[in-house]
Design a protein around this motif. Structure first.
Motif, PDB file in Angstrom:
ATOM      1  N   VAL A 222      -0.540  -3.963  -0.434  1.00 12.33           N
ATOM      2  CA  VAL A 222      -0.281  -2.766  -0.031  1.00 12.33           C
ATOM      3  C   VAL A 222      -0.354  -1.775  -1.240  1.00 12.33           C
ATOM      4  N   ARG A 223       0.578  -2.293  -2.266  1.00 11.38           N
ATOM      5  CA  ARG A 223       0.673  -1.703  -3.622  1.00 11.38           C
ATOM      6  C   ARG A 223      -0.844  -1.204  -4.233  1.00 11.38           C
ATOM      7  N   GLY A 224      -1.897  -2.143  -4.229  1.00 11.36           N
ATOM      8  CA  GLY A 224      -3.165  -1.869  -4.341  1.00 11.36           C
ATOM      9  C   GLY A 224      -3.697  -0.788  -3.619  1.00 11.36           C
ATOM     10  N   LYS A 225      -3.531  -0.844  -2.663  1.00 15.42           N
ATOM     11  CA  LYS A 225      -4.016   0.488  -1.747  1.00 15.42           C
ATOM     12  C   LYS A 225      -3.259   1.417  -2.092  1.00 15.42           C
ATOM     13  N   ALA A 226      -2.257   1.688  -2.464  1.00 15.06           N
ATOM     14  CA  ALA A 226      -1.563   2.873  -2.706  1.00 15.06           C
ATOM     15  C   ALA A 226      -2.138   3.302  -3.988  1.00 15.06           C
TER      16      ALA A 226
END
Length: 66
Positions: free
Chosen positions: A10-14
């Motif tokens: 999720v952090r990578g997506k953000a």
């Protein structure tokens, strides 16, 4: 971004959304930039990431230009 979604990062997506928002801003595509930056901010706030403030600043800048 598809890979981040597939593996649940999720952090990578953000962070990818933030980068895409930055690129759209640089091209003067403010509506597109907002469409990337808003979900990036929501994700990073949910994660209590220190990067949320940087995204918020980017979003504020883009919104003032649009």
């Amino acid at each position: 971004m598809e890979i981040f979604e597939r593996i649940g990062d999720v952090r990578g997506k953000a962070m990818t959304l933030w980068w895409l928002g930055h690129l759209a801003e640089q091209q003067g595509e403010y509506t597109k930039a907002i469409s990337y930056l808003q979900p990036a901010l929501e994700i990073l706030q949910r994660l209590k990431s220190p990067h949320a403030e940087g995204v918020r600043a980017s979003l504020d800048r883009v919104m003032s230009n649009s």
